[in-house]
Design an enzyme around this catalytic site. Structure first.
Site, PDB file in Angstrom:
ATOM      1  N   GLU A 257       2.627   1.208   3.381  1.00  0.00           N
ATOM      2  CA  GLU A 257       2.353   0.516   4.641  1.00  0.00           C
ATOM      3  C   GLU A 257       2.043   1.449   5.798  1.00  0.00           C
ATOM      4  O   GLU A 257       2.549   1.262   6.902  1.00  0.00           O
ATOM      5  CB  GLU A 257       3.555  -0.373   4.983  1.00  0.00           C
ATOM      6  CG  GLU A 257       4.873   0.377   5.292  1.00  0.00           C
ATOM      7  CD  GLU A 257       5.762   0.668   4.099  1.00  0.00           C
ATOM      8  OE1 GLU A 257       5.230   0.798   2.983  1.00  0.00           O
ATOM      9  OE2 GLU A 257       6.981   0.779   4.280  1.00  0.00           O
ATOM     10  N   HIS A 281       2.332  -7.949   1.217  1.00  0.00           N
ATOM     11  CA  HIS A 281       3.569  -7.164   1.343  1.00  0.00           C
ATOM     12  C   HIS A 281       3.381  -6.007   2.338  1.00  0.00           C
ATOM     13  O   HIS A 281       4.170  -5.852   3.276  1.00  0.00           O
ATOM     14  CB  HIS A 281       3.975  -6.641  -0.038  1.00  0.00           C
ATOM     15  CG  HIS A 281       5.200  -5.781  -0.031  1.00  0.00           C
ATOM     16  ND1 HIS A 281       6.451  -6.266  -0.334  1.00  0.00           N
ATOM     17  CD2 HIS A 281       5.370  -4.478   0.263  1.00  0.00           C
ATOM     18  CE1 HIS A 281       7.339  -5.293  -0.224  1.00  0.00           C
ATOM     19  NE2 HIS A 281       6.705  -4.181   0.130  1.00  0.00           N
ATOM     20  N   GLU A 282       2.353  -5.221   2.131  1.00  0.00           N
ATOM     21  CA  GLU A 282       2.157  -4.057   3.015  1.00  0.00           C
ATOM     22  C   GLU A 282       1.862  -4.511   4.442  1.00  0.00           C
ATOM     23  O   GLU A 282       2.315  -3.899   5.409  1.00  0.00           O
ATOM     24  CB  GLU A 282       1.045  -3.146   2.485  1.00  0.00           C
ATOM     25  CG  GLU A 282       1.224  -2.658   1.048  1.00  0.00           C
ATOM     26  CD  GLU A 282       2.609  -2.118   0.712  1.00  0.00           C
ATOM     27  OE1 GLU A 282       3.291  -1.636   1.630  1.00  0.00           O
ATOM     28  OE2 GLU A 282       3.010  -2.199  -0.465  1.00  0.00           O
ATOM     29  N   HIS A 285       4.986  -5.381   6.308  1.00  0.00           N
ATOM     30  CA  HIS A 285       5.705  -4.211   6.830  1.00  0.00           C
ATOM     31  C   HIS A 285       5.288  -3.875   8.268  1.00  0.00           C
ATOM     32  O   HIS A 285       5.993  -3.132   8.953  1.00  0.00           O
ATOM     33  CB  HIS A 285       5.436  -2.981   5.959  1.00  0.00           C
ATOM     34  CG  HIS A 285       6.360  -2.829   4.790  1.00  0.00           C
ATOM     35  ND1 HIS A 285       7.726  -2.823   4.910  1.00  0.00           N
ATOM     36  CD2 HIS A 285       6.107  -2.645   3.459  1.00  0.00           C
ATOM     37  CE1 HIS A 285       8.276  -2.642   3.706  1.00  0.00           C
ATOM     38  NE2 HIS A 285       7.310  -2.532   2.809  1.00  0.00           N
ATOM     39  N   GLU A 304      12.715  -3.533   2.939  1.00  0.00           N
ATOM     40  CA  GLU A 304      12.023  -4.145   1.794  1.00  0.00           C
ATOM     41  C   GLU A 304      12.406  -5.608   1.537  1.00  0.00           C
ATOM     42  O   GLU A 304      11.548  -6.413   1.186  1.00  0.00           O
ATOM     43  CB  GLU A 304      12.250  -3.302   0.534  1.00  0.00           C
ATOM     44  CG  GLU A 304      11.645  -1.892   0.621  1.00  0.00           C
ATOM     45  CD  GLU A 304      10.131  -1.860   0.818  1.00  0.00           C
ATOM     46  OE1 GLU A 304       9.447  -2.882   0.602  1.00  0.00           O
ATOM     47  OE2 GLU A 304       9.624  -0.785   1.222  1.00  0.00           O
ATOM     48  N   ASP A 362      15.057   8.504  -3.131  1.00  0.00           N
ATOM     49  CA  ASP A 362      14.211   7.883  -4.146  1.00  0.00           C
ATOM     50  C   ASP A 362      15.059   7.102  -5.166  1.00  0.00           C
ATOM     51  O   ASP A 362      14.583   6.143  -5.771  1.00  0.00           O
ATOM     52  CB  ASP A 362      13.432   8.989  -4.853  1.00  0.00           C
ATOM     53  CG  ASP A 362      12.141   8.473  -5.448  1.00  0.00           C
ATOM     54  OD1 ASP A 362      11.463   7.689  -4.748  1.00  0.00           O
ATOM     55  OD2 ASP A 362      11.831   8.823  -6.592  1.00  0.00           O
ATOM     56  N   TYR A 370      14.580  -4.827  -2.822  1.00  0.00           N
ATOM     57  CA  TYR A 370      13.477  -5.785  -2.716  1.00  0.00           C
ATOM     58  C   TYR A 370      13.943  -7.210  -3.019  1.00  0.00           C
ATOM     59  O   TYR A 370      13.783  -8.115  -2.210  1.00  0.00           O
ATOM     60  CB  TYR A 370      12.365  -5.416  -3.707  1.00  0.00           C
ATOM     61  CG  TYR A 370      11.604  -4.166  -3.341  1.00  0.00           C
ATOM     62  CD1 TYR A 370      12.110  -2.906  -3.630  1.00  0.00           C
ATOM     63  CD2 TYR A 370      10.371  -4.241  -2.708  1.00  0.00           C
ATOM     64  CE1 TYR A 370      11.408  -1.756  -3.308  1.00  0.00           C
ATOM     65  CE2 TYR A 370       9.655  -3.098  -2.382  1.00  0.00           C
ATOM     66  CZ  TYR A 370      10.178  -1.860  -2.680  1.00  0.00           C
ATOM     67  OH  TYR A 370       9.481  -0.725  -2.340  1.00  0.00           O
TER      68      TYR A 370
HETATM   69  N1  BES Z   1       7.109   1.279   1.204  1.00  0.00           N
HETATM   70  C1  BES Z   1       6.970   0.876  -0.156  1.00  0.00           C
HETATM   71  C2  BES Z   1       6.708   2.033  -1.083  1.00  0.00           C
HETATM   72  C3  BES Z   1       7.782   3.105  -1.074  1.00  0.00           C
HETATM   73  C4  BES Z   1       9.129   2.789  -1.018  1.00  0.00           C
HETATM   74  C5  BES Z   1       7.417   4.431  -1.138  1.00  0.00           C
HETATM   75  C6  BES Z   1      10.081   3.800  -1.001  1.00  0.00           C
HETATM   76  C7  BES Z   1       8.366   5.434  -1.126  1.00  0.00           C
HETATM   77  C8  BES Z   1       9.707   5.120  -1.058  1.00  0.00           C
HETATM   78  C9  BES Z   1       5.866  -0.167  -0.303  1.00  0.00           C
HETATM   79  O1  BES Z   1       5.819  -1.090   0.731  1.00  0.00           O
HETATM   80  C10 BES Z   1       6.155  -0.957  -1.535  1.00  0.00           C
HETATM   81  O2  BES Z   1       7.172  -1.592  -1.571  1.00  0.00           O
HETATM   82  N2  BES Z   1       5.267  -0.915  -2.530  1.00  0.00           N
HETATM   83  C11 BES Z   1       5.405  -1.641  -3.770  1.00  0.00           C
HETATM   84  C12 BES Z   1       4.575  -2.874  -3.778  1.00  0.00           C
HETATM   85  C13 BES Z   1       5.253  -4.118  -3.393  1.00  0.00           C
HETATM   86  C14 BES Z   1       4.339  -5.312  -3.609  1.00  0.00           C
HETATM   87  C15 BES Z   1       6.590  -4.374  -4.018  1.00  0.00           C
HETATM   88  C16 BES Z   1       4.865  -0.769  -4.889  1.00  0.00           C
HETATM   89  O3  BES Z   1       4.334   0.291  -4.606  1.00  0.00           O
HETATM   90  O4  BES Z   1       4.969  -1.163  -6.032  1.00  0.00           O
HETATM   91 ZN    ZN Z   2       7.511  -2.408   0.708  1.00  0.00          ZN
END
Ligand code: BES
Ligand code: ZN
Length: 584
Positions: A257, A281-282, A285, A304, A362, A370
């Protein structure tokens, strides 16, 4: 409060604005240049503390005076604190520096890893704590600053940032950027490649490599409607433009995002717009996360969980409640799988409020934040009613715009504004493992129809040809594949694949679900397909289940494929897989 994943002490001296002046060296895979930090010395401290990781620090100045900084010992995974001597009235600090070729945020791609195959590519991924590997800064989500940048790239390439962006390639290779709204460091982003822009509406557009620009524009045609629906729900959009950037397939996430310009994997371009909930989703954010930001990574569910709820409300506004129900149902299945995996040995990681101190944040990135987060808000919705919840959320974003929020502050705000929330068992939802009994169980009408047909087929009452699949989206197909029993005969698997072409599917979600199911069945065509897929796509969400299935059923191939594919993956995927495959 000290952020457990940052050395910075912003309550003493904080960055208010950052001016980058950087040049990209694709040959050596190095970014070099300088950053000018505007700081506010709040307590007349004599040291400014920054986060760095793997950076080579050159000359450092406070105002016009050159000073001697101290780079402290490395503390994995946080990197090294950089201590810079300052004075009570210091307002500017300048640092000359360069990044390491292995900088963890950066992925430098060879031309053959791009669609066009002619030009190199670079992108950053700063979340959660990787911004410090390309910019010395205060790298905690509770600290915000504005920024501007001058970026020099080789002629013929376009540079894009989480800021105001160009629409055309600059002949000189020089680009200027301005981000007037304050953001946390994890939203600093840069991408450089042979890119083109196509507008979708006044406010929305897409950047992609020329060969895929058209497909991307068509796939994202409904994004302006999503933006309208989102603003209608929770207040006006705060960031000016909303653009999308389609990255090469090694991008380790589905989407990121980055303000004003969501970075996305090309694997959501399915041709039928059926994976665009990821864009919702993005986009969501832009409120939950970018406007009201989790104070530390222990509060990640505030980013999330709310975003998943918001994403499904946007999809409901565009495609109706039955569509959103499917997303919630698949999310519930994911959540149950994650709980089954974590509860036996890591039950504390199933709390919404995480305890990530001393660990890599991480490790907190899984379906708990989520989906358990989502279901808590669904529970709240069921309890207080949608109108009250919507009013609450709109006010929440307005009251805390451009500020950080932690879990405890959120609970206080919630029970103050919606006193009925006290009876929800919040304590158990947030500080205890597993899923509370008052979690609403989703129903999905459209899946009942899929289920009925699958049962009829399994009972040999109908033939595959008779299935009514014409109006199925990716979600029905996922539900169908997830529901397949492990007891199918080889001939049945083959006829399924012949009828629906799963192994050849161009839809990455369907392909991944199918291969994850088919590998344990020792369905031979799946092995070749998975090998191809893993050498092309670097999205961690797909890599994890596929390598896990390979490891269990074809351990030698798992290692052989990884050997070939590893150098094409971004650090975050490599980090996860090295551990999973015990790679050295
Ligand atoms: N911000 C996240 C990606 C992220 C989270 C990167 C934690 C690094 C550390 C992004 O918004 C996200 O949640 N992406 C998901 C997609 C979503 C539809 C659940 C993904 O990348 O799968
Ligand atoms: Zn996200």
């Amino acid at each position: 409060m000290q952020d457990p994943h940052s050395f910075a002490r912003p309550q003493e001296a904080c960055i208010t604005h950052l001016e980058l002046d950087l040049e990209l060296d694709f040959e050596q895979k190095i970014i070099r240049g300088q950053v000018l930090l505007h700081i506010e010395n709040r307590t007349a401290t004599e040291v400014l503390v920054l986060d760095t990781q793997g950076l080579s620090i050159g000359a450092v100045f406070q105002e016009e005076e050159e000073v001697v900084p101290r780079l402290m010992p490395d503390v994995t995974p946080l990197g090294q604190a950089l201590h810079i001597p300052i004075r009570p009235d210091t307002r500017r600090v300048k640092i000359f520096y360069e990044t390491a070729p292995q900088a963890e945020a950066l992925q430098w791609l060879e031309p053959h890893q791009t669609e066009g195959g002619q030009h190199p590519f670079l992108f950053t991924q700063s979340q959660a704590i990787l911004a410090r590997s390309w910019i010395p800064c205060q790298d905690g989500p509770g600290m915000r600053f504005t920024y501007s940048a001058r970026i020099k790239v080789p002629p013929g390439l376009m540079a894009l940032m989480s800021a105001e962006n160009p629409a055309r390639i600059s002949p000189s290779g020089l680009y200027s950027f301005e981000m007037p709204q304050p953001i946390p460091a994890y939203l600093l982003a840069l991408a450089v490649g042979r890119l083109e822009f196509a507008p979708i509406s006044e406010q929305v557009g897409v950047y992609a490599e020329p060969n895929s620009l058209d497909a991307a524009r068509q796939e994202f045609e409904e994004v302006p409607a999503m933006l309208m629906a989102a603003a209608q729900l929770y207040g006006s959009y705060a960031w000016g433009r909303y653009d999308l950037l389609v990255l090469p397939p090694s991008f380790p996430f589905g989407g990121m995002e980055n303000p004003r310009i969501t970075f996305t994997t090309p694997t959501i371009i399915a041709g039928d717009r059926s994976l665009t909930s990821l864009i919702a989703h993005e986009l969501a954010h832009s409120w939950s996360g970018n406007l009201v930001t989790n104070a530390t990574w222990n509060d990640f569910w505030l980013n999330e969980g709310f975003t998943v709820y918001f994403e499904r409300r946007i999809m409901e506004a565009l495609y109706g409640p039955e569509y959103a129900e499917m997303l919630a149902f698949l999310g519930y299945q994911d959540l149950q799988n994650t709980l089954a995996e974590l509860l036996p040995h890591r039950s504390h990681d199933t709390h919404l409020k995480l305890a990530l101190k001393g660990r890599n944040p991480d490790e907190g990135v899984n379906d708990i934040a989520y989906e358990k987060g989502f279901f808590l808000i669904k529970c709240l919705e069921a309890h207080v009613g949608r109108p009250a919840l919507d009013e609450f959320l709109k006010q929440y974003f307005a009251d805390h715009a451009f500020a950080a929020m932690d879990t405890e502050q959120f609970i206080r705000y919630l029970v103050q504004k919606l006193p009925a929330a006290v009876s929800l068992n919040l304590e158990e939802w947030i500080y205890q493992p597993g899923l509370p009994a008052n979690c609403p169980v989703p129903q999905a009408k459209r899946f009942l129809a899929v289920q009925a047909q699958q049962t009829a087929w399994l009972n040999a009452e109908i033939d595959l040809k008779e299935l009514q699949v014409k109006h199925w989206t990716s979600h029905e197909w996922l539900y169908w594949i997830r529901g397949l029993p492990p007891t199918l005969r080889p001939a049945q698997i083959e006829s399924l694949d012949q009828a629906f072409g799963f192994t050849q599917s161009g839809n990455a979600e369907i392909l991944c679900a199918w291969l994850t199911w088919a590998l344990p069945q020792h369905y031979a065509p799946a092995l070749e397909a998975v090998s191809q897929f893993l050498q092309k796509v670097g999205r961690r969400k797909f890599l994890r289940p596929l390598y896990r299935a390979l490891l269990t059923h074809y351990p030698e191939q798992a290692r052989a494929i990884y050997q070939k594919a590893r150098s094409g993956y971004h650090f975050v995927s490599v980090h996860t897989l090295d551990k999973m495959l015990a790679w050295e």
